[in-house]
Design an enzyme around this catalytic site. Structure first.
Site, PDB file in Angstrom:
ATOM      1  N   GLU A   1       0.787  -1.241   0.000  1.00 35.55           N
ATOM      2  CA  GLU A   1       0.000   0.000   0.000  1.00 35.55           C
ATOM      3  C   GLU A   1       0.820   1.294   0.000  1.00 35.55           C
ATOM      4  O   GLU A   1       0.676   2.129   0.893  1.00 35.55           O
ATOM      5  CB  GLU A   1      -0.963   0.009   1.206  1.00 35.55           C
ATOM      6  CG  GLU A   1      -1.987  -1.093   1.155  1.00 35.55           C
ATOM      7  CD  GLU A   1      -3.028  -1.014   2.286  1.00 35.55           C
ATOM      8  OE1 GLU A   1      -2.805  -0.274   3.275  1.00 35.55           O
ATOM      9  OE2 GLU A   1      -4.058  -1.686   2.179  1.00 35.55           O
TER      10      GLU A   1
ATOM     11  N   GLU B   1      -5.989  -8.285   0.836  1.00 37.98           N
ATOM     12  CA  GLU B   1      -6.625  -7.948   2.118  1.00 37.98           C
ATOM     13  C   GLU B   1      -8.117  -7.750   1.907  1.00 37.98           C
ATOM     14  O   GLU B   1      -8.538  -7.017   1.014  1.00 37.98           O
ATOM     15  CB  GLU B   1      -6.012  -6.663   2.719  1.00 37.98           C
ATOM     16  CG  GLU B   1      -4.567  -6.819   3.160  1.00 37.98           C
ATOM     17  CD  GLU B   1      -4.024  -5.576   3.875  1.00 37.98           C
ATOM     18  OE1 GLU B   1      -4.832  -4.729   4.319  1.00 37.98           O
ATOM     19  OE2 GLU B   1      -2.791  -5.470   3.969  1.00 37.98           O
TER      20      GLU B   1
END
Ligand SMILES: *[C@@H]1O[C@H](CO)[C@@H](O)[C@H](O)[C@H]1NC(C)=O
Ligand SMILES: *[C@@H]1O[C@H](CO)[C@@H](O)[C@H](O)[C@H]1NC(C)=O
Ligand SMILES: *[C@@H]1O[C@H](CO)[C@@H](O)[C@H](O)[C@H]1NC(C)=O
Ligand SMILES: *[C@@H]1O[C@H](CO)[C@@H](O)[C@H](O)[C@H]1NC(C)=O
Ligand SMILES: *[C@@H]1O[C@H](CO)[C@@H](O)[C@H](O)[C@H]1NC(C)=O
Ligand SMILES: *[C@@H]1O[C@H](CO)[C@@H](O)[C@H](O)[C@H]1NC(C)=O
Length: 509
Positions: free
Chosen positions: A346, A450
């Site tokens: 991320e 995720e």
């Protein structure tokens, strides 16, 4: 449907041999991963296990804690005039960006204060030495303050400057460090008294290790690593329909056993054990560099010290991160369990530019390939404004590359008022479209690295959760690399796949 047939093809020996002939060696694909993240283990996240912070003295003043100070005499907030690069004033009626001071913790009583433009509060050494300013790019002794809290009323503080005097709001536009009054009654007539409020806090690896300090942190962290995830967890994972783990690690693991302060050694041994257990139970491992030097997104989960994102801004910093990938790949390339290396988790747009992260991805890919021709290499899409196929040109030429997308039905206001059914429809329509868009027949594999069966719905029933989880499992089954639940263990029960399985909310077998 194109998707299910491609999934079938990819997992079949036919395509594998065709691809082997047409473009050289590719990693064997034994079917998409059904994985769980081992979040909060080797990279601390306080919300996953709050008790880890319990023993820290003065534990609400950690690195990155954001404080606001209201002068009891002016009734107004301290601010860094112009957001920094100038004087400190005490004339603001409300507090937002310029009125926030982020702590750097030296020890439980001593701190630096970082302002909006990242300058540090200090004494004006060029002037008379008592004017309080925010002009320094790095904190030194002139920028080091002691915070003294009122006994039994921790919302009142006095701030002792390095010259031995207390800060005072002399007037609304004059804040100086020249108040000597020692017997403060903490009353509203004392210009050295400030009422504090909190506007932000971080509870990551930097906070926990620096909070305990060099004497206690090693013991606390090793105890956590040895107990939070144990061999039995791998048995549980294996016997409940999963075939892989995604393991978040921090950059400091590469300098184990003596990582830079405040990090402590020992997480590498824990990762070694995870590989051993994975092999014992026939599980695949996806190593995930979750925290890169300087922090790639400013969140606690990337070990940001104070909310700043500074990763990717220099070539040195990128090279340092490539070296971490090189280290991990070299160490685990010969393990039959090493399935993939995720180069960075991320990175944040626009703070991390596409150009710089691409440069890193190319070098990181080469570092993995130096040691392994078979491990997949996972590129995380950036968070924030980005085009979800922006990494395709990069991935195109790189065999065994995977794009990681994270899908949460949380964090943005769009989910605020959705009903159970609307949430489920969102998965079937919007998310399904998004995933279809990045899942192409000739592009990189796709990984929902995720996701969680949690939402903003309040008062949902167990059956509602089951339907929500199943909707996601149904759609994520089309991700060609697979998916990973966030996370295995968490005090927030829906975020714990272990709890969800044990309590019959999610069934994978
Ligand atoms: C905290 O650090 C300051 C500055 O280095 C030092 O003077 C002080 O003794 C330290 N306090 C504790 C409790 O360690
Ligand atoms: C703080 O409170 C405790 C009990 O609530 C009391 O015993 C103690 O004297 C108080 N200390 C001060 C400095 O007021
Ligand atoms: C606060 O004081 C500074 C310095 O005198 C001044 O430039 C600024 O305009 C003042 N701001 C407000 C909101 O009064
Ligand atoms: C990208 O890297 C260059 C150095 O190679 C640096 O000058 C630039 O500021 C970086 N861009 C961002 C957004 O960090
Ligand atoms: C959600 O509902 C509340 C209360 O009705 C409303 O104030 C808010 O604006 C809504 N949020 C969104 C994103 O629609
Ligand atoms: C989901 O997709 C529908 C149909 O395309 C669209 O109307 C809606 O705005 C989308 N919802 C969100 C939250 O983006």
């Amino acid at each position: 449907m194109a998707f299910s047939s491609r999934t079938w093809l990819l997992s079949s020996a036919v395509l594998f041999s065709i691809m082997s002939l047409s473009c050289g060696r590719v990693p064997p694909n034994s079917g998409p991963v059904k994985a769980v993240n081992l979040g909060g283990w080797l990279v601390t996240e306080g919300w996953i296990k709050p008790s880890l912070f319990d023993g820290i003295p003065n534990k609400d003043f950690l690195d990155g804690t954001e404080l606001q100070f209201k002068s009891v005499t002016t009734g107004k907030y301290l601010a860094a005039e112009l957001g920094g690069g100038s004087i400190i004033v005490a004339n603001r009626t409300s507090a937002s960006g310029w009125e926030r001071f982020r702590l750097w913790r030296i020890n439980e009583t001593t701190f630096n204060f970082r302002v909006f433009n990242k300058d540090f509060v200090g004494l004006d050494v060029k002037g008379n030495g008592a004017q309080v300013v925010a002009v320094s790019k790095t904190p030194g002794s002139s920028e080091t303050f002691e915070i003294i809290r009122k006994p039994n009323d921790s919302s009142r503080v006095r701030i002792k400057a390095p010259n031995g005097f207390f800060l005072q709001a002399k007037t609304e536009d004059l804040v100086t460090a020249d108040y000597a009054g020692s017997g403060s009654g903490w009353g509203n007539n004392d210009p050295s008294v400030f009422v504090i409020s909190f506007s932000g806090k971080l509870e990551g690896e930097f906070q926990v290790t620096n909070g305990y300090g060099p004497k206690k942190a090693p013991q606390v962290m090793r105890e956590h690593w040895n107990t939070f995830i144990v061999e039995d967890d791998f048995h549980f994972i294996k016997t409940n329909g999963l075939n892989a783990v995604r393991i978040p690690v921090g950059w400091w693991i590469a300098s184990d056993p003596t990582p830079p302060d405040p990090y402590v050694g020992g997480s590498l041994l824990a990762l070694d054990k995870a590989f051993l257990w994975a092999q014992r139970y026939g599980l695949k491992v996806i190593i995930d560099l979750h925290a890169a030097p300087g922090s790639q997104n400013g969140f606690e989960h990337s070990a940001s010290r104070d909310g700043s994102q500074e990763w990717g801004q220099t070539d040195e910093n990128i090279q340092q991160t490539v070296d971490v990938i090189d280290f991990l790949s070299a160490r685990y390339a010969r393990s039959p369990s090493l399935y993939a290396v995720e180069l960075i988790n991320e990175p944040f747009s626009p703070g991390v530019s596409l150009q710089n992260v691409t440069k890193f991805y190319k070098a990181g890919y080469a570092a993995v390939r130096k040691h392994s021709s078979t491990a997949y290499v996972v590129f995380s899409n950036r968070l924030g404004p980005m085009e979800s196929r922006e990494l395709f040109p990069l991935a195109n030429g790189l065999k065994g590359s995977v794009i990681d997308v994270h899908y949460y039905s949380l964090f943005v206001s769009a989910f605020d008022n959705l009903t159970v059914q609307q949430n489920i429809d969102f998965i079937h329509t919007n998310r399904s479209q998004e995933l279809n868009y990045v899942t192409t027949s000739n592009g990189p594999l796709t990984f929902v690295g995720e996701w969680v069966a949690e939402w903003k719905v309040t008062g949902a029933t167990k059956e509602d959760y089951q339907r929500f989880a199943n909707a996601q499992l149904e759609v994520w089954a089309r991700a060609t690399f697979g998916w990973a639940y966030w996370t295995l263990k968490n005090v927030n029960k829906h975020w714990s796949l272990e709890w969800m399985i044990k309590n019959g909310y999610i069934k994978l077998t």
